[in-house]
Design an enzyme around this catalytic site. Sequence first.
Site, PDB file in Angstrom:
ATOM      1  N   GLY A   9      24.131  47.703  68.672  1.00 34.66           N
ATOM      2  CA  GLY A   9      25.367  48.360  68.851  1.00 34.66           C
ATOM      3  C   GLY A   9      26.084  47.186  69.251  1.00 34.66           C
ATOM      4  O   GLY A   9      26.046  46.212  69.933  1.00 34.66           O
ATOM      5  N   THR A  10      27.124  46.797  68.329  1.00 43.20           N
ATOM      6  CA  THR A  10      27.436  45.584  67.805  1.00 43.20           C
ATOM      7  C   THR A  10      29.029  45.338  67.607  1.00 43.20           C
ATOM      8  O   THR A  10      29.812  46.287  67.333  1.00 43.20           O
ATOM      9  CB  THR A  10      26.722  44.860  66.704  1.00 43.20           C
ATOM     10  OG1 THR A  10      27.009  43.650  66.615  1.00 43.20           O
ATOM     11  CG2 THR A  10      26.987  45.618  65.676  1.00 43.20           C
ATOM     12  N   THR A  11      29.585  44.250  67.363  1.00 47.31           N
ATOM     13  CA  THR A  11      30.644  43.879  66.573  1.00 47.31           C
ATOM     14  C   THR A  11      30.661  42.928  65.699  1.00 47.31           C
ATOM     15  O   THR A  11      30.105  41.698  65.769  1.00 47.31           O
ATOM     16  CB  THR A  11      31.750  43.384  67.490  1.00 47.31           C
ATOM     17  OG1 THR A  11      32.011  44.043  68.675  1.00 47.31           O
ATOM     18  CG2 THR A  11      33.242  43.122  66.893  1.00 47.31           C
ATOM     19  N   ASP A  26      28.487  39.336  67.392  1.00 45.94           N
ATOM     20  CA  ASP A  26      28.035  39.096  68.703  1.00 45.94           C
ATOM     21  C   ASP A  26      26.455  38.996  68.403  1.00 45.94           C
ATOM     22  O   ASP A  26      26.190  38.960  67.287  1.00 45.94           O
ATOM     23  CB  ASP A  26      28.614  40.101  69.763  1.00 45.94           C
ATOM     24  CG  ASP A  26      27.621  41.309  69.588  1.00 45.94           C
ATOM     25  OD1 ASP A  26      27.754  41.711  68.058  1.00 45.94           O
ATOM     26  OD2 ASP A  26      27.283  41.683  70.326  1.00 45.94           O
ATOM     27  N   LYS A  42      22.808  38.472  63.672  1.00 45.37           N
ATOM     28  CA  LYS A  42      23.322  39.523  63.070  1.00 45.37           C
ATOM     29  C   LYS A  42      24.169  39.247  61.654  1.00 45.37           C
ATOM     30  O   LYS A  42      24.802  40.049  61.066  1.00 45.37           O
ATOM     31  CB  LYS A  42      24.213  40.491  63.832  1.00 45.37           C
ATOM     32  CG  LYS A  42      23.723  40.884  64.996  1.00 45.37           C
ATOM     33  CD  LYS A  42      24.528  41.738  66.105  1.00 45.37           C
ATOM     34  CE  LYS A  42      23.948  41.909  67.362  1.00 45.37           C
ATOM     35  NZ  LYS A  42      24.859  42.720  68.228  1.00 45.37           N
TER      36      LYS A  42
END
Length: 210
Positions: A9-11, A26, A42
């Site tokens: 769950g990310t940007t 991130d 990532k």
Amino acid sequence: MADEALKTGTTTIGIKCKDGVVLATDQRATMSNMIAHKGVRKVYPIADNLGMTIAGMVGDAQLMVRYMQSEIALYTIKKGAPMSVNAAATLVANIIRQGFYLGLIVGGYDSTGGHVFSIDGAGGYIEDNVVSVGSGSVFALGALEAGYKDDMTKDEGISLALTALNSAIRRDSASGDGMIVAWIDANGYQEIPNEEVRTRVAELGFTYPK
């Protein structure tokens, strides 16, 4: 998809600049409402001229990265030339339809310049000047749209990516715990050293996420 599955769950961010592209993410991974890992990678090189960011199921993401690295390497050997960014995005979009729980960005540099594509889980892919995928993307996109301009330099693109990441990390609980930034141009894929990222964050007036 199980609620307790390990997810990024990310940007993730992609920015097209004058002489290349910036990819930034991130480093937080979550399991439901728990922070499962604080140092997740990532963004990956998938060829000398291509990179990919990942958001979604960690296992699916790692499998996709390995598969793309292998397929692009075989393509390069057979064709004697690097794969274009559009071809790589098309390949990823075709593969993701087979049931990968992912949202991806493919970015890179080829004979036509720099390009970034966002790719959704249904196999849709769209090229744009700025893209963001993940739970924090709604916050990142505001900063990206406000700060983007045509023909941005490498330094301007990196600063904008860090500004957008900072906005997302401060508002999205599933984003945080570090920043990774990569630059891809005619010379290939290059990851910006963490020390330089930390220095730039301080110069922009932000606090590096811990």
